[in-house]
Structure formats: structure tokens, C-alpha cells
Enzyme design. Structure first.
Site, PDB file in Angstrom:
ATOM      1  N   LYS A 187     -38.254 -29.885 -71.838  1.00  0.00           N
ATOM      2  CA  LYS A 187     -37.871 -28.990 -72.925  1.00  0.00           C
ATOM      3  C   LYS A 187     -39.038 -28.162 -73.425  1.00  0.00           C
ATOM      4  CE  LYS A 187     -38.455 -32.640 -76.430  1.00  0.00           C
ATOM      5  NZ  LYS A 187     -38.762 -33.714 -75.436  1.00  0.00           N
ATOM      6  N   GLU A 206     -43.944 -39.239 -72.299  1.00  0.00           N
ATOM      7  CA  GLU A 206     -43.230 -37.971 -72.226  1.00  0.00           C
ATOM      8  C   GLU A 206     -44.063 -36.814 -72.779  1.00  0.00           C
ATOM      9  OE1 GLU A 206     -39.562 -38.518 -74.313  1.00  0.00           O
ATOM     10  OE2 GLU A 206     -39.036 -40.332 -73.214  1.00  0.00           O
ATOM     11  N   HIS A 228     -40.599 -42.360 -79.809  1.00  0.00           N
ATOM     12  CA  HIS A 228     -41.289 -41.076 -79.854  1.00  0.00           C
ATOM     13  C   HIS A 228     -41.826 -40.893 -81.261  1.00  0.00           C
ATOM     14  CE1 HIS A 228     -42.393 -36.936 -79.291  1.00  0.00           C
ATOM     15  NE2 HIS A 228     -41.860 -36.870 -78.093  1.00  0.00           N
TER      16      HIS A 228
END
Length: 430
Positions: free
Chosen positions: A70, A279, A198
Site C-alpha cells: 500500500k 511489514e 502494527h
């Protein structure tokens, strides 16, 4: 500088001593990729992603980076990262397809969207992308209907107060609810294989990773007692790498905390087969993208004091050919005063003026910097902003009918062999 012939994208190699201004000057003269001579454009240094990968593997070798699509889905960047051996974090059908088209194996993809469109889950099943996250009970029922043999990763909601952009208010399960979700998954016969979290975007405190890693270990223990074979720990993103790196600690500080907590909670001797992933997005995408902009207009505001008729210094509004609806959406709400760098050399004694910088659309909200002090710019002058690869190209639109920036790809000469292996003729979709 020289071109590599026969590649599927135009790619310029530069010598180590080459300055970014020299590259920009060459690309201003080259209008082959631009519709208009004064359109904005990117200079994309693919070598920066390689440097970031090498630093990552040196600092936290136990953690396998899964690049967050993204952040920037630019195909050449994705191809280079795939060639280096990263995995990929995807949140949609299109992102999964893009990564698969680059030759990435399904086992190196995690579908890390905890609230997924059902047809996209079916697409993941059809393409063997089995690793996916969840954070709520209804998602488990959906997955059970559509992809019951998937490999599930329970996403926790950590404290992300140190991040400029928080995500825990939208995604993640409070650690106290983990037992319930694990019980539901067990009752449905689903396969939970890991835990993720996250800590948000642009994290300013490296210690933000400590408590979530400890919480993940507690959930690992709960899951193991239920009979799940826990194989994956996903520590998310939030690492520095773009223009916001100036307001956060260096990457090594984050690596030190992560290495310490992994050793204390997930020691390799206790978890020899554990796959630890992360990530990172802006860490890889940010550094290599420099946007080059043209000053398309200037509005001079002159002031006159009514009492003595003495003129005050003027203020200037500058209008550039990119803005909020193009490459600068992600900068509009962050605490950084963004002043573009100048191609034209300035005299140190040259005066500076109160200024504001605006995008080219007719929307009154389309600003880059509302207030700053800077040297006077001329209409038609070129300026640039470095390290703007994160959440810039991926959010560009054609709002108000304006073009999105073209990309000129460059890399240092010592990467010739890697790039020739990466970009084979007719293989790359651009």
C-alpha cells in the site's frame, strides 16, 4: 551517465560521485516521458531500496521483511525487492496479483487486511495465498465459509501512541480478547499459525515494539495450549525511511529494541523454526523517490502601512504542479514544514520572505506548506523534494484533470548485474 540497452524500462546508471542535481538537470532536458515540458516528474533511484535491504539484513537478520504494497506499488520497485528476496504484505486482490505477476511465491505473501472482501478471499484461495490476518469473530466465520484451510494470523492492537498515524483504533484485537478468538477458531476447526501487530506509521519511540512483542509471546502460549502450531510472528511496520526520518530515531535504535525483545521472548533456541516477518513500507519506498516540480505561478502580496506609507516586505504564494491530490496527501497532516530544495544556486545573503506553497488544482485545501520563510522563486523555476516515495505515488489522482508525474529510473553503476537480471525484456508491466 549511461543507459542499459534492452531492458523493459528506461534505466540510467550513474557514477558514485554524481549529485542528485546533475541527474535532475539531465531529466529536465529529457521530455520523452512527459506530456508537457514543464510537467512534474519523479527521479527514482532503485539503488536506495537495495541499500535499505542491506541495512535491514545487517541490523535485524532474524526478521524477514514483507514489503507493504500500500505504501508504493510502483512496479520497478516491487521487482527489485522481489529480486532481493523480500516477501510482500498485501491488502487487496490487485496488490496480490501485482506481486504474483512479479514472480513472488504465494508463501511469501501475507494478506494482512483483517476485514476482507469475500470475493478477494476467494481470489487468495484460488492463487494459494493462504497466510491472512484476522482480528474479530465475524471475520473467522467468513473465512470458514470461503477458505477454511487458510493459515491464520491473529492481529493484536498495541499501544501506538508514539506513532504519527495510529492504526489500532481501526484494526487489531485487544490482547485480553485473544483467548476468545482463539477458542472460536478452534471450534470452527480453523488453523491459527501466528500473531501480528502494527505499532502505527512513523513511530517516534523504538520502545513501542517492546510491549507488543511480549504480548505476542503470551498469545503464543495461549494458542499452543489449545493445540495450535504457532509458526509466524509478524511485528508490523512503522520504521523510518522517508522525509519524516528527520523527526524519528535512526533505524538502528529500532533494531536494538527488536533484537533485545526477540531474544528475551522468542529466542532462536526455543523457537528454531519460527518465521519472524515485518511489514516495512516507507522504509523501502521513501528514500529513492525525488519529485521534481515546476513553479507554475506566483502571487505577490504587497503590504503598505497606513500610518507612514512605508512598504513592508512582500509575501509570496507559489503554485507548483503537484499537491494535495497528487504526491503530497501524506504530508499535509504531518508536523514537518516542507520547503522544496532549489536547483538554482542561491547567494547566502539573498533575502528570505514569508511564503506559502500550493498545489495546482482549484481546491482551496490544496496546499503543500501554509507558512514558511524562504528565498524568492521565479515562475518557471524547478525545485525538488527528496525521499517522497512513501504514500505519494500510491495516492496520486487525476483530480481536476491534471497529469500524474512520470518516472525516470536511475541506479548506481555497481548494480548493473542485479538490474539486468531483474528487468528482462517484455517481462515488466509498467
Amino acid at each position: 551517465m549511461e543507459e542499459i540497452p534492452g531492458l523493459s524500462i528506461p534505466l540510467t546508471l550513474y557514477a558514485p560521485e554524481t549529485a542528485i542535481k546533475d541527474i535532475i538537470g539531465e531529466k529536465i532536458a529529457d521530455t520523452s516521458l512527459r506530456e508537457e515540458i514543464d510537467d512534474s516528474f519523479y527521479v527514482v533511484d532503485l539503488g536506495k531500496a537495495v541499500e535499505q535491504y542491506e541495512t535491514w539484513m545487517k541490523c535485524i537478520p532474524r526478521v524477514h521483511p514483507f514489503y507493504a504494497m500500500k505504501c508504493n506499488h510502483d512496479n520497478p520497485l516491487v521487482k527489485v525487492l522481489a529480486q532481493l528476496g523480500t516477501g510482500f504484505e498485501c491488502g487487496s486482490k490487485r496488490e496480490i496479483q501485482t506481486v504474483l505477476d512479479c514472480g513472488v511465491k504465494p508463501c511469501d505473501i501475507i494478506y494482512a487486511n483483517t476485514c476482507k472482501q469475500e470475493s478477494y478471499v476467494k481470489f487468495a484461495r484460488q492463487n494459494g495465498v493462504s497466510q491472512m490476518t484476522f482480528d474479530n469473530e465475524d471475520e473467522l466465520y467468513k473465512i470458514n465459509r470461503v477458505y477454511s484451510d487458510s493459515r491464520l494470523v491473529l492481529r493484536l492492537a498495541p499501544d501506538d501512541n508514539s506513532a504519527l498515524t495510529r492504526v489500532s483504533f481501526k484494526y487489531g484485537c485487544p490482547p485480553a480478547n485473544a483467548q476468545h478468538l482463539l477458542n472460536v477458531a478452534k471450534g470452527l476447526g480453523l488453523n491459527v499459525v501466528g500473531v501480528s501487530f502494527h505499532v502505527g506509521s512513523v513511530v517516534q519511540n523504538p520502545e513501542s515494539y517492546a510491549d507488543p512483542i511480549r504480548a505476542a509471546r503470551r498469545v503464543f502460549d495461549l494458542a499452543t495450549k489449545l493445540g495450535f502450531q504457532m509458526e509466524i510472528l509478524d511485528i508490523g511496520g512503522g520504521f523510518p525511511g522517508d522525509l519524516y526520518a528527520q523527526i524519528v530515531p535512526p533505524f538502528q535504535k529500532f533494531a536494538d529494541v527488536i533484537n533485545r525483545e526477540l531474544e528475551q521472548n522468542f529466542a532462536a533456541s526455543e523457537f528454531p523454526s519460527l518465521r519472524i516477518i515485518s511489514e516495512p513500507g516507507r522504509y523501502f519506498a521513501g528514500p529513492g523517490y525525488t519529485i521534481v516540480l515546476n513553479v507554475i505561478a506566483r502571487h505577490t502580496i504587497d503590504y503598505c502601512d497606513d500610518e507612514d506609507d512605508d512598504k513592508k516586505a512582500p509575501e509570496f504564494r507559489y503554485y507548483l504542479n503537484d499537491g494535495l491530490y497528487g504526491s503530497f496527501l501524506n504530508t499535509s497532516y504531518k508536523p514537518v514544514t516542507l520547503i522544496p530544495a532549489f536547483l538554482k544556486e542561491r547567494n547566502p545573503d539573498e533575502p528570505k520572505y514569508s511564503s506559502s506553497i500550493w498545489g495546482q488544482t482549484c481546491d482551496g485545501l490544496d496546499f503543500i506548506t501554509k507558512s514558511c520563510t524562504m528565498n524568492k522563486l521565479e515562475v518557471g523555476e524547478w525545485v525538488f523534494v527528496e525521499a517522497l516515495g512513501a504514500y505519494s505515488m500510491s495516492s496520486c489522482s487525476n483530480f481536476n484533470g491534471f497529469n500524474t508525474p512520470a518516472c525516470y529510473y536511475v541506479a548506481p553503476k555497481h548494480l548493473r548485474a542485479l538490474l539486468e537480471e531483474t528487468f528482462k525484456p517484455d517481462e515488466l508491466k509498467t
